[in-house]
Design a protein around this motif. Sequence first.
Motif, PDB file in Angstrom:
ATOM      1  N   PHE A  83       0.840  -1.201   0.000  1.00 38.02           N
ATOM      2  CA  PHE A  83       0.000   0.000   0.000  1.00 38.02           C
ATOM      3  C   PHE A  83       0.882   1.260   0.000  1.00 38.02           C
ATOM      4  CE2 PHE A  83      -2.386   3.242   2.438  1.00 38.02           C
ATOM      5  CZ  PHE A  83      -3.527   3.340   1.654  1.00 38.02           C
ATOM      6  N   LYS A  84       1.882   1.259   0.865  1.00 38.44           N
ATOM      7  CA  LYS A  84       2.807   2.397   0.942  1.00 38.44           C
ATOM      8  C   LYS A  84       3.584   2.552  -0.360  1.00 38.44           C
ATOM      9  CE  LYS A  84       3.615   2.148   5.955  1.00 38.44           C
ATOM     10  NZ  LYS A  84       4.622   1.865   7.006  1.00 38.44           N
ATOM     11  N   ALA A  85       4.020   1.422  -0.920  1.00 40.63           N
ATOM     12  CA  ALA A  85       4.806   1.460  -2.158  1.00 40.63           C
ATOM     13  C   ALA A  85       3.987   2.013  -3.321  1.00 40.63           C
ATOM     14  CB  ALA A  85       5.312   0.056  -2.491  1.00 40.63           C
ATOM     15  N   ILE A  86       2.698   1.673  -3.351  1.00 41.92           N
ATOM     16  CA  ILE A  86       1.826   2.180  -4.416  1.00 41.92           C
ATOM     17  C   ILE A  86       1.706   3.702  -4.325  1.00 41.92           C
ATOM     18  CG2 ILE A  86      -0.551   2.233  -5.301  1.00 41.92           C
ATOM     19  CD1 ILE A  86      -0.779  -0.726  -4.418  1.00 41.92           C
ATOM     20  N   THR A  87       1.447   4.200  -3.121  1.00 43.60           N
ATOM     21  CA  THR A  87       1.283   5.647  -2.950  1.00 43.60           C
ATOM     22  C   THR A  87       2.593   6.385  -3.235  1.00 43.60           C
ATOM     23  OG1 THR A  87       1.721   5.472  -0.561  1.00 43.60           O
ATOM     24  CG2 THR A  87      -0.570   5.393  -1.262  1.00 43.60           C
ATOM     25  N   GLU A  88       3.690   5.845  -2.756  1.00 42.97           N
ATOM     26  CA  GLU A  88       4.989   6.499  -2.953  1.00 42.97           C
ATOM     27  C   GLU A  88       5.395   6.500  -4.427  1.00 42.97           C
ATOM     28  OE1 GLU A  88       7.488   4.245  -0.386  1.00 42.97           O
ATOM     29  OE2 GLU A  88       6.899   5.338   1.438  1.00 42.97           O
ATOM     30  N   SER A  89       5.190   5.372  -5.112  1.00 40.62           N
ATOM     31  CA  SER A  89       5.618   5.284  -6.510  1.00 40.62           C
ATOM     32  C   SER A  89       4.727   6.115  -7.426  1.00 40.62           C
ATOM     33  CB  SER A  89       5.657   3.822  -6.974  1.00 40.62           C
ATOM     34  OG  SER A  89       4.419   3.174  -6.765  1.00 40.62           O
ATOM     35  N   TYR A 127      -4.867   1.412 -10.474  1.00 44.74           N
ATOM     36  CA  TYR A 127      -5.963   1.734  -9.543  1.00 44.74           C
ATOM     37  C   TYR A 127      -6.565   0.454  -8.968  1.00 44.74           C
ATOM     38  CZ  TYR A 127     -10.792   3.071  -8.345  1.00 44.74           C
ATOM     39  OH  TYR A 127     -12.002   3.229  -7.728  1.00 44.74           O
ATOM     40  N   GLU A 128      -6.768  -0.548  -9.822  1.00 43.10           N
ATOM     41  CA  GLU A 128      -7.331  -1.827  -9.368  1.00 43.10           C
ATOM     42  C   GLU A 128      -6.363  -2.535  -8.419  1.00 43.10           C
ATOM     43  OE1 GLU A 128     -10.266  -2.774  -9.675  1.00 43.10           O
ATOM     44  OE2 GLU A 128     -11.042  -1.501 -11.272  1.00 43.10           O
ATOM     45  N   LEU A 129      -5.072  -2.358  -8.636  1.00 48.37           N
ATOM     46  CA  LEU A 129      -4.077  -2.942  -7.727  1.00 48.37           C
ATOM     47  C   LEU A 129      -4.222  -2.319  -6.344  1.00 48.37           C
ATOM     48  CD1 LEU A 129      -1.556  -4.622  -7.054  1.00 48.37           C
ATOM     49  CD2 LEU A 129      -0.165  -2.753  -7.994  1.00 48.37           C
ATOM     50  N   LEU A 130      -4.470  -1.030  -6.301  1.00 45.68           N
ATOM     51  CA  LEU A 130      -4.679  -0.341  -5.023  1.00 45.68           C
ATOM     52  C   LEU A 130      -5.940  -0.857  -4.343  1.00 45.68           C
ATOM     53  CD1 LEU A 130      -3.929   1.823  -2.974  1.00 45.68           C
ATOM     54  CD2 LEU A 130      -5.079   3.516  -4.420  1.00 45.68           C
ATOM     55  N   VAL A 131      -7.006  -1.037  -5.112  1.00 47.44           N
ATOM     56  CA  VAL A 131      -8.268  -1.565  -4.561  1.00 47.44           C
ATOM     57  C   VAL A 131      -8.036  -2.951  -3.943  1.00 47.44           C
ATOM     58  CG1 VAL A 131     -10.594  -2.392  -5.107  1.00 47.44           C
ATOM     59  CG2 VAL A 131      -9.743  -0.288  -6.169  1.00 47.44           C
ATOM     60  N   PRO A 148     -13.786  -0.230  -0.468  1.00 44.38           N
ATOM     61  CA  PRO A 148     -12.416  -0.150  -0.997  1.00 44.38           C
ATOM     62  C   PRO A 148     -12.301   0.631  -2.310  1.00 44.38           C
ATOM     63  CG  PRO A 148     -12.835  -2.341  -0.154  1.00 44.38           C
ATOM     64  CD  PRO A 148     -14.162  -1.623  -0.136  1.00 44.38           C
ATOM     65  N   VAL A 149     -13.289   0.507  -3.178  1.00 44.20           N
ATOM     66  CA  VAL A 149     -13.235   1.212  -4.465  1.00 44.20           C
ATOM     67  C   VAL A 149     -13.277   2.728  -4.241  1.00 44.20           C
ATOM     68  CG1 VAL A 149     -14.454   1.658  -6.630  1.00 44.20           C
ATOM     69  CG2 VAL A 149     -14.236  -0.682  -5.781  1.00 44.20           C
TER      70      VAL A 149
END
Length: 199
Positions: A83-89, A127-131, A148-149
Amino acid sequence: MSEEVPLRDQILDISRHLLYQEGYKALSMRKIAKQADVTATSIYLYFENKDHLLHTLIEESVEDLSQFIETRSLPKTDSIERFKAITESYVQFALEYPEKYEIIYKVRSDSMARYPKEKFRKARRAYELLVKTIEESVTQGLMEVEKPVVAAYSIWAQLHGVVSVVLNKRLDSRINSDQFIEDSIELVVQGFLVRTTVS
């Protein structure tokens, strides 16, 4: 000796830069051709029209963003770390490739032919990966999220706001930009984690 860049890639690079600098209305096939030192006819060998060119720019930028995020987040087996990696990247991509990032959001759909519906699913990959990561964290009891969406879309919007402030140089001069980015990402992440009560 460096390899010559294919004309199609030259056209896309020039178009991306012009769009970023001058906007959709100022972009013309003639202007692109002049900078590429070719005739306008040459551009039509690769792109049917201006909208086809714009759709290609958007599609390739979204693909680059998705791959950038996946490369840095998929190896993370821990859902919160992912989750952190998604937001940071997401933020990192925007800051490293501002022209590609702006292409995704800058062109209004009413300014050109609508982006093909069949490409929306592909465009939503990151986006779907984040969900899915949020859903996994909820299942593990690490997050309390009912939708979650909606949560993922809210996070995307918050990150876009952070990036826009920095890229448009609208950040309060009293605030260090690197610290602002770091703190903003941390606030987003912490806002979704389950709070544990210490007795």
